[in-house]
Design a protein around this motif. Structure first.
Motif, PDB file in Angstrom:
ATOM      1  N   UNK A  58      26.695  10.829  24.489  1.00  0.00           N
ATOM      2  CA  UNK A  58      25.331  10.333  24.639  1.00  0.00           C
ATOM      3  C   UNK A  58      24.381  11.483  24.307  1.00  0.00           C
ATOM      4  N   UNK A  59      23.766  11.432  23.116  1.00  0.00           N
ATOM      5  CA  UNK A  59      22.988  12.557  22.613  1.00  0.00           C
ATOM      6  C   UNK A  59      21.594  12.123  22.169  1.00  0.00           C
ATOM      7  N   UNK A  60      20.662  13.047  22.253  1.00  0.00           N
ATOM      8  CA  UNK A  60      19.291  12.827  21.803  1.00  0.00           C
ATOM      9  C   UNK A  60      18.876  13.993  20.912  1.00  0.00           C
ATOM     10  N   UNK A  61      18.297  13.671  19.762  1.00  0.00           N
ATOM     11  CA  UNK A  61      17.813  14.714  18.848  1.00  0.00           C
ATOM     12  C   UNK A  61      16.479  15.249  19.359  1.00  0.00           C
ATOM     13  N   UNK A  62      16.342  16.562  19.388  1.00  0.00           N
ATOM     14  CA  UNK A  62      15.100  17.215  19.806  1.00  0.00           C
ATOM     15  C   UNK A  62      14.311  17.634  18.573  1.00  0.00           C
ATOM     16  N   UNK A  63      12.997  17.485  18.637  1.00  0.00           N
ATOM     17  CA  UNK A  63      12.146  17.817  17.495  1.00  0.00           C
ATOM     18  C   UNK A  63      11.038  18.775  17.906  1.00  0.00           C
ATOM     19  N   UNK A  64      10.596  19.553  16.943  1.00  0.00           N
ATOM     20  CA  UNK A  64       9.485  20.478  17.140  1.00  0.00           C
ATOM     21  C   UNK A  64       8.327  20.062  16.231  1.00  0.00           C
ATOM     22  N   UNK A  65       7.096  20.131  16.710  1.00  0.00           N
ATOM     23  CA  UNK A  65       5.962  19.686  15.891  1.00  0.00           C
ATOM     24  C   UNK A  65       5.591  20.666  14.792  1.00  0.00           C
ATOM     25  N   UNK A  66       6.082  21.879  14.850  1.00  0.00           N
ATOM     26  CA  UNK A  66       5.698  22.907  13.888  1.00  0.00           C
ATOM     27  C   UNK A  66       6.894  23.375  13.080  1.00  0.00           C
ATOM     28  N   UNK A  67       6.610  23.926  11.910  1.00  0.00           N
ATOM     29  CA  UNK A  67       7.674  24.337  10.986  1.00  0.00           C
ATOM     30  C   UNK A  67       8.459  25.544  11.440  1.00  0.00           C
ATOM     31  N   UNK A  68       7.851  26.450  12.186  1.00  0.00           N
ATOM     32  CA  UNK A  68       8.545  27.639  12.679  1.00  0.00           C
ATOM     33  C   UNK A  68       8.954  27.375  14.127  1.00  0.00           C
ATOM     34  N   UNK A  69      10.253  27.338  14.365  1.00  0.00           N
ATOM     35  CA  UNK A  69      10.754  27.030  15.709  1.00  0.00           C
ATOM     36  C   UNK A  69      11.763  28.081  16.123  1.00  0.00           C
ATOM     37  N   UNK A  70      11.584  28.592  17.311  1.00  0.00           N
ATOM     38  CA  UNK A  70      12.504  29.595  17.874  1.00  0.00           C
ATOM     39  C   UNK A  70      13.170  28.992  19.103  1.00  0.00           C
ATOM     40  N   UNK A  71      14.494  28.941  19.079  1.00  0.00           N
ATOM     41  CA  UNK A  71      15.236  28.393  20.209  1.00  0.00           C
ATOM     42  C   UNK A  71      15.217  29.385  21.369  1.00  0.00           C
ATOM     43  N   UNK A  72      15.070  28.874  22.573  1.00  0.00           N
ATOM     44  CA  UNK A  72      15.034  29.722  23.773  1.00  0.00           C
ATOM     45  C   UNK A  72      16.219  29.460  24.693  1.00  0.00           C
ATOM     46  N   UNK A  73      17.151  28.631  24.240  1.00  0.00           N
ATOM     47  CA  UNK A  73      18.347  28.330  25.043  1.00  0.00           C
ATOM     48  C   UNK A  73      19.598  28.669  24.248  1.00  0.00           C
ATOM     49  N   UNK A  74      20.660  29.067  24.962  1.00  0.00           N
ATOM     50  CA  UNK A  74      21.932  29.361  24.314  1.00  0.00           C
ATOM     51  C   UNK A  74      22.700  28.070  24.046  1.00  0.00           C
ATOM     52  N   UNK A  75      23.640  28.132  23.123  1.00  0.00           N
ATOM     53  CA  UNK A  75      24.478  26.987  22.794  1.00  0.00           C
ATOM     54  C   UNK A  75      25.279  26.560  24.021  1.00  0.00           C
ATOM     55  N   UNK A  76      25.171  25.268  24.381  1.00  0.00           N
ATOM     56  CA  UNK A  76      25.908  24.738  25.520  1.00  0.00           C
ATOM     57  C   UNK A  76      25.277  25.010  26.870  1.00  0.00           C
ATOM     58  N   UNK A  83      12.465  21.251  31.250  1.00  0.00           N
ATOM     59  CA  UNK A  83      12.633  22.683  31.013  1.00  0.00           C
ATOM     60  C   UNK A  83      12.543  22.994  29.518  1.00  0.00           C
ATOM     61  N   UNK A  84      11.969  24.151  29.153  1.00  0.00           N
ATOM     62  CA  UNK A  84      11.808  24.488  27.730  1.00  0.00           C
ATOM     63  C   UNK A  84      13.144  24.799  27.065  1.00  0.00           C
ATOM     64  N   UNK A  85      13.271  24.368  25.818  1.00  0.00           N
ATOM     65  CA  UNK A  85      14.476  24.668  25.033  1.00  0.00           C
ATOM     66  C   UNK A  85      14.138  25.403  23.747  1.00  0.00           C
ATOM     67  N   UNK A  86      12.867  25.317  23.303  1.00  0.00           N
ATOM     68  CA  UNK A  86      12.452  25.984  22.065  1.00  0.00           C
ATOM     69  C   UNK A  86      10.933  26.112  22.056  1.00  0.00           C
ATOM     70  N   UNK A  87      10.456  26.959  21.169  1.00  0.00           N
ATOM     71  CA  UNK A  87       9.016  27.130  20.991  1.00  0.00           C
ATOM     72  C   UNK A  87       8.676  26.968  19.514  1.00  0.00           C
ATOM     73  N   UNK A  88       7.701  26.102  19.231  1.00  0.00           N
ATOM     74  CA  UNK A  88       7.272  25.871  17.857  1.00  0.00           C
ATOM     75  C   UNK A  88       5.970  26.602  17.556  1.00  0.00           C
ATOM     76  N   UNK A  89       5.868  27.165  16.348  1.00  0.00           N
ATOM     77  CA  UNK A  89       4.680  27.912  15.943  1.00  0.00           C
ATOM     78  C   UNK A  89       4.084  27.281  14.686  1.00  0.00           C
TER      79      UNK A  89
END
Length: 285
Positions: A58-76, A83-89
Motif C-alpha cells: 500500500x503505497x502513495x507517491x509523494x510530490x514536491x511543488x518545486x523543481x529542486x528537492x532535497x530529501x530529509x529522510x533516509x531510505x526506509x 512529519x517532513x520528508x523533503x524540502x522543495x526550492x
C-alpha cells in the motif's frame, strides 16, 4: 552302532563349542565397542519453481511543488503523519538562502549553549562530566546507526566546548553576538518563505526515495480481481510531476506472479507455499 553314536556326539559337541565360541566372541566385541556409526546425508526434498513477479504494498507517491528537492529522510525511515520528508526550492537562490539559514541556526544553537546561565556549567568538573556524557551518547547513536540522533547533539557539544575554553570576557560578549545573529536570521527568514516548501507525510509509514509508477496500478485491493492476462500486460503509470519518493503505508507485503498450472494443481485447499525473494532482480518460488 555304538561307535557311530560316539562320532555323532563328538561332531555335535564340536559344533556346539564353535557356536558358543562365536557368540562369546561377538559378545566380547559388543562390550568393547557398544556404539557403531554410519554415514548419513541430510537433504530436503520439495518442488520449486523460478518465477518473475511483483511485490505489492500500500503505497502513495509523494510530490514536491518545486523543481529542486532535497530529501530529509533516509531510505526506509519511519515517519509519522505531517512529519517532513523533503524540502522543495523554487530556485537555486532559494536553496542557497535556506542553507545559510540552517547554518546560522546551528551557530546560534552553539552560542546559546555556551552562553547558558546554568550555574552548574560554571563548575569545570561538572562541565567536563556533561561533555563526557554527551559524547558517549553521540557515540552510542553512531554505533546503533542512528546518525540523526548523534548529529542532533553536535550543537550542544560544540557550545559546551566553546564555553569551557572561553574567558569570562568572551562569555559576556556572546550576548551581543547572539542578538546580532538573531536580527540577521529574522531578515533572512522573512524573504525565504515564498521560495521554500516542505513536503510532509500524508500518513504514517516508511519513506522510500524511489517511485516506479506501479503505486496506483498494482494495489493490494486489486489483487483479488487481477487476471492472468492483466498481469502479463501490466505496465507502470506515468509519475506525477514533482515525484520525489513514496510512502509505504502498511507493513503487509504481497507477491503476485504467474506459476505453471501443474504446480497449482498439486496443491490442496489451505496449503501454503514459501516464497524466497532473491537479492537480484529475479524472485524465486
Amino acid at each position: 552302532m555304538k561307535q557311530g553314536k560316539i562320532y555323532t556326539k563328538l561332531i555335535l559337541g564340536l559344533l556346539l563349542s564353535a557356536v558358543v565360541a562365536y557368540m562369546g566372541f561377538a559378545l566380547l566385541r559388543t562390550l568393547e565397542a557398544p556404539l557403531s556409526t554410519v554415514r548419513a546425508i541430510e537433504y530436503e526434498a520439495g518442488t520449486t519453481c523460478r518465477v518473475t513477479g511483483f511485490v505489492v504494498r500500500d503505497e502513495t507517491v509523494l510530490t514536491s511543488p518545486y523543481g529542486i528537492t532535497v530529501l530529509t529522510r533516509r531510505e526506509g525511515e519511519r515517519v509519522g503523519v505531517g512529519q517532513p520528508v523533503a524540502t522543495g526550492y523554487q530556485s537555486a537562490g532559494a536553496q542557497a538562502r535556506q542553507m545559510e539559514i540552517e547554518a546560522m541556526e546551528a551557530e546560534l544553537a552553539q552560542l546559546r549553549y555556551a552562553w547558558s546561565d546554568d550555574p552548574d556549567l560554571d563548575n569545570t568538573a561538572a562541565l567536563d562530566q556533561e561533555l563526557t556524557s554527551l559524547i558517549a551518547e553521540a557515540a552510542r547513536g553512531a554505533v546503533q546507526h542512528d546518525l540523526a540522533a548523534a548529529e542532533a547533539l553536535g550543537p550542544r557539544i560544540k557550545g559546551l566546548l566553546l564555553r569551557r575554553d572561553a574567558s569570562p570576557d568572551k562569555l559576556e560578549a556572546l550576548g551581543a553576538q547572539i542578538e546580532a545573529l538573531d536580527a540577521e536570521l529574522a531578515a533572512l527568514r522573512s524573504g525565504s518563505g515564498a521560495g521554500v516548501r516542505t513536503v510532509t507525510a500524508p500518513a504514517s509509514g516508511c519513506f522510500s526515495s524511489g517511485a516506479d509508477g506501479y503505486e496506483q496500478v498494482l494495489t493490494p485491493d486489486r489483487l483479488s480481481t487481477l487476471t492472468l492476462s492483466e498481469l502479463r500486460t501490466l505496465s507502470p503509470a506515468a509519475l506525477p510531476d514533482g515525484a520525489c519518493g513514496r510512502l509505504v503505508r502498511s507493513g503487509d507485503w504481497y507477491f503476485v506472479c504467474a506459476v505453471p498450472a501443474g504446480l497449482v494443481d498439486a496443491l490442496e485447499p489451505g496449503e501454503t507455499v514459501t516464497v524466497c525473494i532473491s537479492h537480484g532482480p529475479t524472485p524465486t518460488m
